[in-house]
Design a protein around this motif. Structure first.
Motif, PDB file in Angstrom:
ATOM      1  N   GLU A 138       0.774  -1.147  -0.119  1.00  0.00           N
ATOM      2  CA  GLU A 138      -0.039  -0.191   0.154  1.00  0.00           C
ATOM      3  C   GLU A 138       0.946   1.229  -0.038  1.00  0.00           C
ATOM      4  OE1 GLU A 138      -2.309  -1.018   3.368  1.00  0.00           O
ATOM      5  OE2 GLU A 138      -1.026   0.316   4.979  1.00  0.00           O
ATOM      6  N   ILE A 139       0.393   2.464  -0.424  1.00  0.00           N
ATOM      7  CA  ILE A 139       0.995   3.748  -0.557  1.00  0.00           C
ATOM      8  C   ILE A 139       0.163   4.709   0.027  1.00  0.00           C
ATOM      9  CG2 ILE A 139       2.602   2.744  -2.395  1.00  0.00           C
ATOM     10  CD1 ILE A 139      -0.058   5.508  -3.190  1.00  0.00           C
ATOM     11  N   GLN A 140       0.721   5.748   0.487  1.00  0.00           N
ATOM     12  CA  GLN A 140       0.074   6.923   0.954  1.00  0.00           C
ATOM     13  C   GLN A 140       0.799   8.389   1.093  1.00  0.00           C
ATOM     14  OE1 GLN A 140      -1.227   6.517   5.100  1.00  0.00           O
ATOM     15  NE2 GLN A 140      -2.988   7.878   4.861  1.00  0.00           N
ATOM     16  N   PHE A 141       0.334   9.364   0.998  1.00  0.00           N
ATOM     17  CA  PHE A 141       1.044  10.472   1.004  1.00  0.00           C
ATOM     18  C   PHE A 141       0.516  11.113   2.418  1.00  0.00           C
ATOM     19  CE2 PHE A 141       0.780  10.244  -3.734  1.00  0.00           C
ATOM     20  CZ  PHE A 141       1.958  10.580  -3.864  1.00  0.00           C
ATOM     21  N   ILE A 142       1.828  11.536   3.391  1.00  0.00           N
ATOM     22  CA  ILE A 142       1.304  11.981   4.761  1.00  0.00           C
ATOM     23  C   ILE A 142       1.733  13.254   5.071  1.00  0.00           C
ATOM     24  CG2 ILE A 142       1.178   9.445   5.475  1.00  0.00           C
ATOM     25  CD1 ILE A 142       4.043   9.691   6.582  1.00  0.00           C
ATOM     26  N   ASP A 143       1.347  13.736   5.840  1.00  0.00           N
ATOM     27  CA  ASP A 143       2.038  15.040   6.475  1.00  0.00           C
ATOM     28  C   ASP A 143       2.128  16.072   5.314  1.00  0.00           C
ATOM     29  OD1 ASP A 143       2.622  16.962   8.384  1.00  0.00           O
ATOM     30  OD2 ASP A 143       4.667  16.663   8.214  1.00  0.00           O
ATOM     31  N   CYS A 144       1.099  16.330   4.566  1.00  0.00           N
ATOM     32  CA  CYS A 144       1.145  17.026   3.158  1.00  0.00           C
ATOM     33  C   CYS A 144       0.724  18.462   3.811  1.00  0.00           C
ATOM     34  CB  CYS A 144       0.007  16.607   2.326  1.00  0.00           C
ATOM     35  SG  CYS A 144       0.105  14.909   1.699  1.00  0.00           S
ATOM     36  N   GLN A 145       1.419  19.566   3.095  1.00  0.00           N
ATOM     37  CA  GLN A 145       1.350  21.055   3.335  1.00  0.00           C
ATOM     38  C   GLN A 145       1.555  21.719   2.237  1.00  0.00           C
ATOM     39  OE1 GLN A 145       3.744  22.141   6.983  1.00  0.00           O
ATOM     40  NE2 GLN A 145       4.306  20.133   6.839  1.00  0.00           N
ATOM     41  N   LEU A 146       0.402  22.471   1.858  1.00  0.00           N
ATOM     42  CA  LEU A 146       0.412  23.258   0.488  1.00  0.00           C
ATOM     43  C   LEU A 146       0.355  24.705   1.141  1.00  0.00           C
ATOM     44  CD1 LEU A 146      -2.311  21.252  -1.321  1.00  0.00           C
ATOM     45  CD2 LEU A 146       0.189  20.718  -1.340  1.00  0.00           C
ATOM     46  N   THR A 147       1.101  25.639   0.244  1.00  0.00           N
ATOM     47  CA  THR A 147       0.842  27.057   0.294  1.00  0.00           C
ATOM     48  C   THR A 147       0.339  27.543  -0.885  1.00  0.00           C
ATOM     49  OG1 THR A 147       2.885  27.019   2.014  1.00  0.00           O
ATOM     50  CG2 THR A 147       1.989  29.022   0.495  1.00  0.00           C
ATOM     51  N   MET A 148      -0.668  28.211  -0.961  1.00  0.00           N
ATOM     52  CA  MET A 148      -1.275  28.808  -2.365  1.00  0.00           C
ATOM     53  C   MET A 148      -0.598  30.185  -2.722  1.00  0.00           C
ATOM     54  SD  MET A 148      -3.240  26.229  -2.369  1.00  0.00           S
ATOM     55  CE  MET A 148      -4.259  26.670  -3.904  1.00  0.00           C
TER      56      MET A 148
END
Length: 265
Positions: A138-148
């Protein structure tokens, strides 16, 4: 004094000759079939949403890759450009976790590609009575942080966990030849199409009732057609007919079917 027969050497020579013969006879068609499968799995062939602003396309390397490639993931914005993204890609399998930090700048509709240097090949580890185990389940993206671009921040969210199904291994037709693993789906689809075509040519299915409920009243001609059809659509016979068609020069493999070559006269 008798000289012993070098059976080992003879066996190696026969094996070498057989490898050369089968490569000459099969290689180009196997290559085309394998490429058809690879096109469906290449990076960018499908996209999944990470959240409302970002989507990704993942291509994990596996033992069916004939060229030595590394796993890659591509990103692009969904609606508006993103100034910055920081996230971790995590792959898990057989009790082991692998992580790689990903930092992206100025994300828009154009594709950004990241090589997953710290992620292993998606491979079969063990198949035994204990079960079937892979390097990645299995795969996952974790602790994602986006700045617009307007400075708004979207912080600390995780994507949904994606569980790998391994359809590429379990549901496809594979053969190992010349030290490589080949996907033969297109070849099998072409033989299936040949089977349907031959049935139609031999009577448009009107004589081919294979259950006992339809055996009454079948004419002699119908019975002969039925027998001939059973012989021709046998898998072994279909295989022979397929390769004869390929090497006749009149047909080639294309998109899971035999394609008639253009004649220049």
């Amino acid at each position: 004094m008798s000289i012993p027969t070098p059976w080992g050497l003879i066996g190696k020579v026969i094996k070498w000759g057989w490898e050369k013969l089968t490569r000459f006879w099969l290689y180009n068609t196997y290559k085309k079939s394998h490429e058809d499968k690879q096109k469906l799995q290449r990076l960018g062939s499908y996209w999944e949403s990470l959240d409302d602003h970002l989507e990704y396309s993942l291509r994990l390397s596996n033992p069916a890759d004939h060229e030595k490639i590394k796993s890659k993931v591509a990103f692009r914005s969904l609606k508006t450009p993103i100034k910055e993204a920081v996230l971790f890609f995590e792959a898990r399998g057989s009790g082991i976790r692998y992580q790689q930090k990903i930092e992206l700048k100025n994300i828009d509709e154009n594709v950004l590609v990241v090589t997953l240097e710290q992620i292993p090949q998606d491979d079969l580890i063990e198949s035994s009575e204990r079960g079937i185990f892979f390097t990645i389940d299995e795969i996952q993206f974790i602790d994602c942080q986006l700045t617009m671009t307007d400075g708004h921040k979207i912080s600390h969210f995780n994507s949904l966990t994606s569980h790998l199904t391994y359809n590429w291994l379990f549901n496809d037709k594979w053969q190992r030849r010349w030290g490589m693993l080949w996907n033969c789906n297109s070849i099998e689809y072409a033989k299936l199409e040949m089977s349907g075509y031959l049935r139609r040519r031999l009577g448009d299915y009107q004589h081919f009732f294979f259950t006992s409920d339809h055996n009454e009243g079948v004419s002699l001609v119908g019975s002969m057609r039925k027998l001939l059809c059973k012989i021709i659509i046998h898998p072994s016979v279909l295989t022979i007919l397929f390769w004869l068609a390929i090497h006749s020069g009149g047909y080639s493999l294309g998109d899971g079917k035999l394609v008639r070559r253009r004649k220049w006269f």
